[in-house]
Each structure stands twice: as C-alpha cells, then as structure tokens.
Write an enzyme that holds these catalytic residues in place. Structure first.
Site, PDB file in Angstrom:
ATOM      1  N   CYS A  96       0.847  -1.191   0.000  1.00 10.71           N
ATOM      2  CA  CYS A  96       0.000   0.000   0.000  1.00 10.71           C
ATOM      3  C   CYS A  96       0.888   1.247   0.000  1.00 10.71           C
ATOM      4  CB  CYS A  96      -0.872  -0.012   1.249  1.00 10.71           C
ATOM      5  SG  CYS A  96      -1.965   1.406   1.395  1.00 10.71           S
ATOM      6  N   GLU A 139      -8.865  -0.923  -2.328  1.00  7.79           N
ATOM      7  CA  GLU A 139      -9.195   0.510  -2.381  1.00  7.79           C
ATOM      8  C   GLU A 139     -10.549   0.793  -1.727  1.00  7.79           C
ATOM      9  OE1 GLU A 139      -6.767   2.275  -3.041  1.00  7.79           O
ATOM     10  OE2 GLU A 139      -5.595   0.664  -3.942  1.00  7.79           O
ATOM     11  N   HIS A 142     -10.155   1.186   1.824  1.00  8.02           N
ATOM     12  CA  HIS A 142      -9.637   2.515   2.202  1.00  8.02           C
ATOM     13  C   HIS A 142     -10.789   3.489   2.436  1.00  8.02           C
ATOM     14  CE1 HIS A 142      -5.307   2.445   2.135  1.00  8.02           C
ATOM     15  NE2 HIS A 142      -5.242   1.917   0.926  1.00  8.02           N
TER      16      HIS A 142
END
Ligand code: ZN
Length: 185
Positions: A96, A139, A142
């Site tokens: 990441c 993602e 996130h």
C-alpha cells in the site's frame, strides 16, 4: 495536474469513512486527474481519495504497470458499492502506498460485483476477478477506513507493528511525496 502528498499510516483521514458525491464538479475532475498522477508517480496500481487527503468516495485503479495487465485501461470508481462477494477466497501478497515497504498476504473473496458511478456520473456495474477484484477490494476498504494490515493474521500483524510505528514517525525513506507529519484531521 499535480502530484499530491500521499497520506501515511497514522494520518487520521485514512481511518475516516468517505462521503458520497451528489454530482461531479470541475474540482472533482481535477482531484481525479491528480490522483492518477500521484499514483503513477509512485508506481501504484490503485489509490483512494483519502490517500491524497480528500474524504470523497472515489478510487482509481490502473493495472497496466503489471506485466500481465499491460492492456488494462485506467478505471475510476465513484460512490462504489460492492454488492456481491464470491464464497471462494484467495490469498495474495499486498502492499500500500500509505504503508510503504510493508507487504503481507491477505485473504479476500476471489471475485466481486461492484456498482459505482463513472466519470459522467452514470450508474455502472461490473464483475471483477483475480487482480482487478483484489485491487478494487483494497481501495474500497480505504474508503471505509480499513487497511490491508487490519486483515492479516495476528502473528504477522505483530511482526509488522515496529514498521508501522516507523511509518507513523516518518522514520523511513520514501521516494514519493508524503505528508510530512501525521495529519490529525
Ligand atoms: Zn492502500
């Protein structure tokens, strides 16, 4: 276009939930361009808006740097919602841009179905498998304030804790722009 500083593990915004867009403004288009430039500059294959300090529900993916995905086009996901996860799970190593130099195996559903808005704010839906599915899930997490390191086995988690602390204190060398110190808001 501009390369933006990437937020790092410890920056509060990475633990926040993203806010849905109600429309796409020229500012949002600029943000998306900057997200691509920031991601490409750091040789990333995915980037969520909170990784560049925005709380908007947007992430971008570009698998083309990977040998087997050279012909893949860049993808933009606005207000994404994963509506199906496969039963079958697969483990694969992840990294990441917000957790530099840390890599670990993460077990995730092999394929997914996701709804989102495209750049014209039209409704879209795709199925994704293999690497695309993995990057989308990373993602997507996130945007919910979740890191891949939250999903690894406790033993590996313990092993990487010193690394995470070094990142928080910026005691590491990173060859792309990052926030200078932990951002508290
Ligand atoms: Zn990430």
């Amino acid at each position: 276009m501009a390369i933006l500083p990437v937020t790092l593990y410890g920056d509060k915004i990475l633990r926040n939930k993203a806010k849905k867009l109600t429309e796409i403004t020229p500012k949002d288009l600029q943000l998306i361009k900057n997200m691509f430039e920031t991601m490409n500059n750091a040789y990333g294959i995915g980037l969520a808006a909170n990784q560049v300090g925005s709380n908007k529900s947007i992430f971008v993916v570009d698998l083309s740097p990977l040998e087997d995905y050279k012909d893949e086009k860049p993808r933009i996901f606005i207000n994404p919602q994963i509506i199906e996860f496969s039963q079958e799970k697969v483990a694969h190593e992840e990294g990441c841009l917000s957790i530099p130099d840390v890599r670990a195996e993460v077990l995730r559903p092999k394929s997914i179905k996701i709804k989102f808005k495209n750049i014209s704010f039209e409704d879209c839906e795709i199925e994704a498998a293999e690497m695309l599915s993995r990057v989308i899930q990373h993602e997507y997490d996130h945007l919910k304030g979740i890191f891949f390191t939250d999903k690894i086995d406790p033993e590996t988690q313990k092993k990487i804790t010193p690394e995470l602390n070094k990142i928080k204190k910026r005691k590491i060398e990173i060859d792309y722009p990052v926030t200078e110190k932990p951002v508290e808001k």
